[in-house]
Design an enzyme around this catalytic site. Structure first.
Site, PDB file in Angstrom:
ATOM      1  N   ARG A  71      30.493  39.806  47.475  1.00 48.02           N
ATOM      2  CA  ARG A  71      30.016  38.452  47.500  1.00 48.02           C
ATOM      3  C   ARG A  71      29.699  37.898  46.231  1.00 48.02           C
ATOM      4  O   ARG A  71      29.961  36.728  45.909  1.00 48.02           O
ATOM      5  CB  ARG A  71      28.489  38.599  48.116  1.00 48.02           C
ATOM      6  CG  ARG A  71      28.722  38.732  49.920  1.00 48.02           C
ATOM      7  CD  ARG A  71      27.484  38.917  50.487  1.00 48.02           C
ATOM      8  NE  ARG A  71      26.530  37.873  50.150  1.00 48.02           N
ATOM      9  CZ  ARG A  71      26.087  37.170  50.672  1.00 48.02           C
ATOM     10  NH1 ARG A  71      26.465  36.881  52.066  1.00 48.02           N
ATOM     11  NH2 ARG A  71      25.266  36.186  50.364  1.00 48.02           N
ATOM     12  N   ARG A  83      35.677  25.558  39.550  1.00 51.98           N
ATOM     13  CA  ARG A  83      35.188  24.442  39.119  1.00 51.98           C
ATOM     14  C   ARG A  83      35.604  24.079  37.816  1.00 51.98           C
ATOM     15  O   ARG A  83      35.579  23.128  37.033  1.00 51.98           O
ATOM     16  CB  ARG A  83      33.691  24.532  39.345  1.00 51.98           C
ATOM     17  CG  ARG A  83      32.757  23.020  38.968  1.00 51.98           C
ATOM     18  CD  ARG A  83      33.326  22.035  39.842  1.00 51.98           C
ATOM     19  NE  ARG A  83      32.767  21.996  41.465  1.00 51.98           N
ATOM     20  CZ  ARG A  83      33.502  21.782  42.434  1.00 51.98           C
ATOM     21  NH1 ARG A  83      34.561  21.306  42.229  1.00 51.98           N
ATOM     22  NH2 ARG A  83      32.895  21.734  43.382  1.00 51.98           N
ATOM     23  N   HIS A 141      38.403  22.630  37.393  1.00 51.63           N
ATOM     24  CA  HIS A 141      38.720  21.295  37.324  1.00 51.63           C
ATOM     25  C   HIS A 141      38.191  20.451  36.193  1.00 51.63           C
ATOM     26  O   HIS A 141      38.717  19.226  36.081  1.00 51.63           O
ATOM     27  CB  HIS A 141      37.532  20.988  38.362  1.00 51.63           C
ATOM     28  CG  HIS A 141      38.022  21.275  39.883  1.00 51.63           C
ATOM     29  ND1 HIS A 141      37.140  21.638  40.799  1.00 51.63           N
ATOM     30  CD2 HIS A 141      38.959  21.453  40.429  1.00 51.63           C
ATOM     31  CE1 HIS A 141      37.513  21.910  42.018  1.00 51.63           C
ATOM     32  NE2 HIS A 141      38.866  21.930  41.847  1.00 51.63           N
ATOM     33  N   SER A 187      23.308  44.535  38.891  1.00 49.34           N
ATOM     34  CA  SER A 187      23.047  46.018  38.349  1.00 49.34           C
ATOM     35  C   SER A 187      23.463  46.040  37.002  1.00 49.34           C
ATOM     36  O   SER A 187      22.771  46.817  36.160  1.00 49.34           O
ATOM     37  CB  SER A 187      23.378  47.160  39.488  1.00 49.34           C
ATOM     38  OG  SER A 187      24.681  47.156  39.422  1.00 49.34           O
ATOM     39  N   SER A 215      21.354  39.076  48.246  1.00 48.83           N
ATOM     40  CA  SER A 215      21.818  37.542  48.827  1.00 48.83           C
ATOM     41  C   SER A 215      21.181  36.630  47.568  1.00 48.83           C
ATOM     42  O   SER A 215      21.869  35.669  47.170  1.00 48.83           O
ATOM     43  CB  SER A 215      20.959  37.141  49.887  1.00 48.83           C
ATOM     44  OG  SER A 215      21.956  37.744  51.009  1.00 48.83           O
ATOM     45  N   GLU A 218      23.405  36.474  44.627  1.00 50.19           N
ATOM     46  CA  GLU A 218      24.753  35.663  44.692  1.00 50.19           C
ATOM     47  C   GLU A 218      24.642  34.244  44.803  1.00 50.19           C
ATOM     48  O   GLU A 218      25.391  33.572  44.327  1.00 50.19           O
ATOM     49  CB  GLU A 218      25.302  36.298  46.133  1.00 50.19           C
ATOM     50  CG  GLU A 218      25.772  37.840  46.059  1.00 50.19           C
ATOM     51  CD  GLU A 218      25.207  38.737  47.106  1.00 50.19           C
ATOM     52  OE1 GLU A 218      25.145  38.002  48.083  1.00 50.19           O
ATOM     53  OE2 GLU A 218      25.387  39.991  46.987  1.00 50.19           O
ATOM     54  N   ASP A 222      27.735  26.059  39.115  1.00 53.52           N
ATOM     55  CA  ASP A 222      27.615  24.800  39.006  1.00 53.52           C
ATOM     56  C   ASP A 222      26.583  23.983  38.219  1.00 53.52           C
ATOM     57  O   ASP A 222      27.343  22.805  37.580  1.00 53.52           O
ATOM     58  CB  ASP A 222      27.270  24.413  40.411  1.00 53.52           C
ATOM     59  CG  ASP A 222      28.221  24.665  41.766  1.00 53.52           C
ATOM     60  OD1 ASP A 222      29.512  24.736  41.268  1.00 53.52           O
ATOM     61  OD2 ASP A 222      27.978  24.701  42.819  1.00 53.52           O
TER      62      ASP A 222
END
Length: 185
Positions: free
Chosen positions: A46, A57, A60, A88, A149, A152, A160
């Site tokens: 993930r 991005r 872009h 980790s 989670s 990620e 972003d």
């Protein structure tokens, strides 16, 4: 757990994490990205998905970005940057790739949670996303979410954030970015 409680927990964890990311580390990474001829990305699972979004991005906004292992991946050189995503800093594949990049005198940046990992042996830059680890390090953001989670999610949003900062620094006209968006969709 109901939706409102779950989303409040997640948003709160991300906010707390971002409040503890070093602006100096982020600014140093932006300088390294802007200095590099090409920027390569490596991770697994993930984390790789989050880095792929970051690479897209950057592309872009005019950065020559590549994912390690893609069929169109060019050779890395001493003028390039490898960005490693590994919470980790101990994931085998990213470690091998970072070591290989250093053998070509490329610059390596690690975005992770553990500043004292094996990856630090190969990294020129480090951006710490201070989320909960098995190590119980200082200033970790605790999480109710499964596994990694929070790392990620934070990595995706950090990418972003970096791109937004670069857009602002370069005075890029936001609407003009649409010409670089995929159009074979």
């Amino acid at each position: 757990m109901e939706f409102n409680k779950a989303q409040n927990e997640i948003v709160s964890e991300i906010k707390q994490t971002f409040e503890n990311i070093s602006a100096d580390e982020v600014n140093a990474l932006i300088e390294a990205i802007e200095k590099a001829d090409k920027v390569f990305f490596v991770a697994v699972g993930r984390v790789l998905l989050s880095l792929k979004s970051f690479a897209k991005r950057l592309a872009h906004i005019g950065v020559d970005a590549h994912i390690v292992g893609d069929i169109t991946e060019p050779a890395i050189t001493e003028n390039d940057l490898l960005i490693v995503g590994s919470g980790s800093g101990e994931s085998s594949f990213p470690l091998i790739i970072a070591k290989k990049a250093k053998s070509f005198n490329a610059t390596v940046a690690h975005i992770g949670s553990n500043p004292n990992s094996t990856m630090s042996n190969y990294s020129d830059y480090f951006v710490r996303i201070p989320v909960q680890t098995k190590l119980g390090l200082e200033n970790e953001t605790k999480s109710v979410q499964p596994m990694t989670s929070l790392f990620e999610q934070s990595l995706l949003l950090l990418g972003d954030t970096i791109c937004l900062m670069m857009i602002d620094n370069k005075n890029i006209d936001m609407p003009s970015l649409w010409e670089f968006h995929a159009n074979l969709e």
